[in-house]
Design a protein around this motif. Structure first.
Motif, mmCIF file in Angstrom:
data_model
loop_
_atom_site.group_PDB
_atom_site.id
_atom_site.type_symbol
_atom_site.label_atom_id
_atom_site.label_comp_id
_atom_site.label_asym_id
_atom_site.label_seq_id
_atom_site.Cartn_x
_atom_site.Cartn_y
_atom_site.Cartn_z
ATOM 1 N N UNK A 31 -115.522 -47.465 6.428
ATOM 2 C CA UNK A 31 -114.739 -48.804 5.783
ATOM 3 C C UNK A 31 -114.677 -49.753 6.775
ATOM 4 N N UNK A 32 -114.328 -49.543 8.016
ATOM 5 C CA UNK A 32 -114.283 -50.672 9.189
ATOM 6 C C UNK A 32 -115.443 -51.246 9.324
ATOM 7 N N UNK A 33 -116.738 -50.689 9.465
ATOM 8 C CA UNK A 33 -118.041 -51.107 9.646
ATOM 9 C C UNK A 33 -118.251 -52.109 8.374
ATOM 10 N N UNK A 34 -117.966 -51.572 7.011
ATOM 11 C CA UNK A 34 -118.175 -52.491 5.718
ATOM 12 C C UNK A 34 -117.440 -53.753 5.977
ATOM 13 N N UNK A 35 -116.214 -53.721 6.383
ATOM 14 C CA UNK A 35 -115.207 -54.855 6.665
ATOM 15 C C UNK A 35 -115.606 -55.605 7.417
ATOM 16 N N UNK A 36 -116.253 -55.197 8.713
ATOM 17 C CA UNK A 36 -116.708 -56.139 9.776
ATOM 18 C C UNK A 36 -117.975 -56.930 9.330
ATOM 19 N N UNK A 37 -118.699 -56.109 8.575
ATOM 20 C CA UNK A 37 -120.228 -56.731 7.933
ATOM 21 C C UNK A 37 -119.713 -57.693 6.861
ATOM 22 N N UNK A 38 -118.875 -57.613 6.120
ATOM 23 C CA UNK A 38 -118.348 -58.464 4.972
ATOM 24 C C UNK A 38 -117.708 -59.522 5.795
ATOM 25 N N UNK A 39 -117.059 -59.547 6.681
ATOM 26 C CA UNK A 39 -116.420 -60.594 7.406
ATOM 27 C C UNK A 39 -117.364 -61.520 8.151
ATOM 28 N N UNK A 40 -118.502 -60.910 8.491
ATOM 29 C CA UNK A 40 -119.740 -61.716 9.176
ATOM 30 C C UNK A 40 -120.342 -62.693 8.143
ATOM 31 N N UNK A 41 -120.534 -61.847 6.951
ATOM 32 C CA UNK A 41 -121.266 -62.672 5.926
ATOM 33 C C UNK A 41 -120.338 -63.650 5.485
ATOM 34 N N UNK A 42 -119.240 -63.788 5.121
ATOM 35 C CA UNK A 42 -118.097 -64.453 4.831
ATOM 36 C C UNK A 42 -118.207 -65.741 5.714
ATOM 37 N N UNK A 43 -118.135 -65.447 7.005
ATOM 38 C CA UNK A 43 -118.408 -66.540 8.010
ATOM 39 C C UNK A 43 -119.536 -67.487 7.979
ATOM 40 N N UNK A 44 -120.779 -66.508 7.500
ATOM 41 C CA UNK A 44 -121.923 -67.389 7.367
ATOM 42 C C UNK A 44 -121.955 -68.179 6.104
ATOM 43 N N UNK A 45 -121.313 -67.578 4.933
ATOM 44 C CA UNK A 45 -121.231 -68.457 3.822
ATOM 45 C C UNK A 45 -120.263 -69.723 3.989
ATOM 46 N N UNK A 46 -119.067 -69.658 4.779
ATOM 47 C CA UNK A 46 -118.494 -70.503 5.057
ATOM 48 C C UNK A 46 -118.968 -71.752 5.815
ATOM 49 N N UNK A 47 -119.844 -71.368 6.739
ATOM 50 C CA UNK A 47 -120.754 -72.214 7.673
ATOM 51 C C UNK A 47 -121.519 -73.227 6.751
ATOM 52 N N UNK A 48 -122.216 -72.395 5.805
ATOM 53 C CA UNK A 48 -123.267 -73.171 4.812
ATOM 54 C C UNK A 48 -122.557 -73.881 4.114
ATOM 55 N N UNK A 49 -121.410 -73.501 3.604
ATOM 56 C CA UNK A 49 -120.466 -74.204 2.336
ATOM 57 C C UNK A 49 -120.348 -75.618 3.164
ATOM 58 N N UNK A 50 -119.976 -75.415 4.345
ATOM 59 C CA UNK A 50 -119.502 -76.848 4.989
ATOM 60 C C UNK A 50 -120.807 -77.785 5.164
ATOM 61 N N UNK A 51 -121.790 -77.113 5.658
ATOM 62 C CA UNK A 51 -123.023 -78.044 5.697
ATOM 63 C C UNK A 51 -123.418 -78.648 4.173
ATOM 64 N N UNK A 52 -123.063 -77.634 3.214
ATOM 65 C CA UNK A 52 -123.319 -78.301 1.688
ATOM 66 C C UNK A 52 -122.535 -79.554 1.429
ATOM 67 N N UNK A 53 -121.334 -79.501 1.541
ATOM 68 C CA UNK A 53 -120.140 -80.407 1.559
ATOM 69 C C UNK A 53 -120.706 -81.615 2.089
ATOM 70 N N UNK A 54 -120.806 -81.634 3.514
ATOM 71 C CA UNK A 54 -121.478 -82.653 4.149
ATOM 72 C C UNK A 54 -122.936 -83.327 3.581
ATOM 73 N N UNK A 55 -123.522 -82.522 3.135
ATOM 74 C CA UNK A 55 -124.712 -83.198 2.526
ATOM 75 C C UNK A 55 -124.643 -83.784 1.049
ATOM 76 N N UNK A 56 -123.593 -83.298 0.475
ATOM 77 C CA UNK A 56 -123.203 -83.888 -0.754
ATOM 78 C C UNK A 56 -122.409 -85.369 -0.555
ATOM 79 N N UNK A 57 -121.942 -85.467 0.384
ATOM 80 C CA UNK A 57 -121.425 -86.712 0.978
ATOM 81 C C UNK A 57 -122.309 -87.784 1.140
#
Length: 489
Positions: A31-57
């Motif tokens: 469970x700890x390994x899964x949660x760590x991997x999910x947290x990393x993936x979520x960080x990647x998603x948030x980073x790309x989302x910020x880029x997307x918002x910037x490109x939309x502007x």
């Protein structure tokens, strides 16, 4: 002294807590390994989302139109069964026209042994922002039935390279079938067509609506052409169309006329009514043509004498019996009727109506009459039937070509024509082609022998006037040419 007996139940009782502890420890690590991997993936998603918002502007400030053909629209769906489960978020809209920023290839970092977040239930669902055209490397797959994340997905080594065709969770290569479908093409808005306008010199008369000729050119010629086209369908396809078919025909013929003229106009209810009314006049013109020929072809006599009236009634009864009137030898009383719908009157009536001139319906729209259709033949028989019925009292009495009675006769004669055709379709087809050739050839004969152009002087006009004053024109027989409509056998 015998050794003490050790019961198996006691040993199993001691082993069970140990297994349970080991199992719990293993589950906690997974469970700890899964949660760590999910947290990393979520960080990647948030980073790309910020880029997307910037490109939309940035895109909003641009005026150029990007068709988005360079976007990589790889499927975000994992091929494996039971991959990491993410639900789509409504917080970020799909950006179809912004090119995706290139991602640096690399591997996911190994899970760090830093302080991990509090363990979450195994069936909890992470809800990252929806991956769009720019997130070509993040998976989104539907949730499993039980809502749990299988432990088999815990990586024992660094994650796979972020290849655009490789799923970051399963490490499997995406298939072509998982690619999203192309977006629907944008609908084009049709240009608004102008409505036909009335002529400048048109004078409105109370109680009278404008006719085809009251419109400005070329709208007037388009309406007339459409009405003639409509009339051709009445004669050759269906002499009694219902309301829905009338409307469909009016729209189709008006559109076709506009294309031929090179000027398109908007269809209006008034235009449709003009086309239907004017096109339907072809049936009345048919009646006039047959009425003018009936007396001479069947020897009816215009006279008030009782003997003549009785003779006319007798002749009428013979012609109507078994519908003998439309056969080739209709007036040869001693012979059996032969030559279905081949009486000479049909060729002459068609020549005087649909093949009369270069602008006649049969000449402008030959595709409807070559060969004559069974519907056209049935209409001619029904029209002749109506004209012979006008002699039922022994004296000619013109009657209106009413829809109710006409419809009954038309249906009856159309059924007979179809039965006649079914006997031998090949031979009947050749006969119908000859019917067209004879009717259309009579117009060519008139053109090859034009009438003299010399006029009548005053003396000749006086002499002719005196001659005609003593005649009625009703009892004079007409000289007819010999026509032998034979079918090929």
């Amino acid at each position: 002294m015998p050794p003490p007996v050790v019961h198996s139940s006691d040993s199993e009782t001691e082993v069970r807590p140990q297994r349970k502890v080991a199992k719990n420890q293993k589950a906690t690590k997974e469970s700890a390994a899964q949660n760590a991997l999910i947290a990393q993936l979520q960080a990647r998603v948030e980073k790309l989302s910020r880029k997307t918002a910037k490109q939309q502007k940035l895109l909003a400030a641009k005026t150029t139109d990007d068709d988005g053909s360079d976007l990589d629209k790889e499927s975000e769906e994992s091929d494996g069964e039971g991959g990491m489960q993410f639900a789509a978020s409504k917080s970020i809209r799909t950006l179809d026209t912004v090119p995706a920023p290139p991602l640096k290839s690399g591997s996911l970092p190994k899970p760090k042994k830093a302080q991990a977040p509090k363990p979450k239930p195994r069936n909890s669902l992470m809800v990252p922002p929806s991956s769009d055209a720019t997130d070509n490397h993040l998976p989104t797959s539907p949730s499993p039935a039980n809502g749990q994340v299988p432990g088999s997905l815990v990586p024992s080594s660094p994650g796979p390279d972020l290849d655009s065709n490789v799923d970051v969770v399963t490490g499997q290569k995406r298939t072509q079938s998982s690619r999203p479908s192309s977006p629907a093409p944008t609908k084009r808005h049709k240009a608004t067509l102008p409505e036909p306008t009335l002529a400048k010199n048109y004078v409105h008369v109370p109680g009278k609506k404008p006719a085809a000729g009251d419109y400005e050119p070329p709208a007037n010629s388009i309406i007339i052409y459409a009405a003639n086209h409509y009339g051709a369908r009445i004669l050759a396809k269906n002499a009694k169309p219902d309301d829905r078919m009338r409307e469909v025909w009016a729209r189709e013929t008006f559109k076709d006329a506009g294309k031929k003229e090179g000027s398109r106009y908007a269809y209006t209810p008034r235009i449709g009514k003009i086309i239907i009314q004017r096109g339907s006049q072809v049936r009345g013109k048919k009646v006039e043509a047959f009425r003018a020929l009936t007396a001479s072809h069947f020897d009816f006599v215009h006279d008030k004498k009782a003997l003549v009236i009785a003779s006319n009634i007798n002749r009428y009864n013979k012609l109507i019996k078994s519908s003998r009137f439309h056969y080739k030898n209709a007036t040869e009383w001693d012979e059996k009727p032969t030559g279905f719908a081949e009486h000479k009157i049909f060729t002459q009536a068609r020549s005087n109506t649909i093949f009369r001139a270069d602008d006649s319906i049969g000449v402008v729209f030959p595709q409807y009459f070559q060969p004559l259709s069974l519907e056209c033949i049935a209409l001619d028989i029904a029209t002749l039937h109506h004209c012979i019925e006008e002699w039922s009292t022994g004296k000619h009495v013109s009657s209106e070509f009413k829809e109710t009675k006409f419809k009954a006769n038309y249906d009856k004669h159309l059924a007979a024509a179809q039965e006649w055709n079914d006997i031998n379709p090949t031979v009947v087809g050749k006969i119908r082609q000859k019917m067209y050739i004879r009717a259309s050839a009579s117009r060519a004969s008139k053109e090859s022998h034009p009438e003299p152009t010399a006029g009548i002087d005053a003396a000749q006009a006086d002499a002719l006037r005196a001659e005609l004053s003593g005649r009625t024109g009703d009892t004079d027989s007409e000289v007819e040419g010999s026509v032998e409509p034979e079918g090929d056998t």
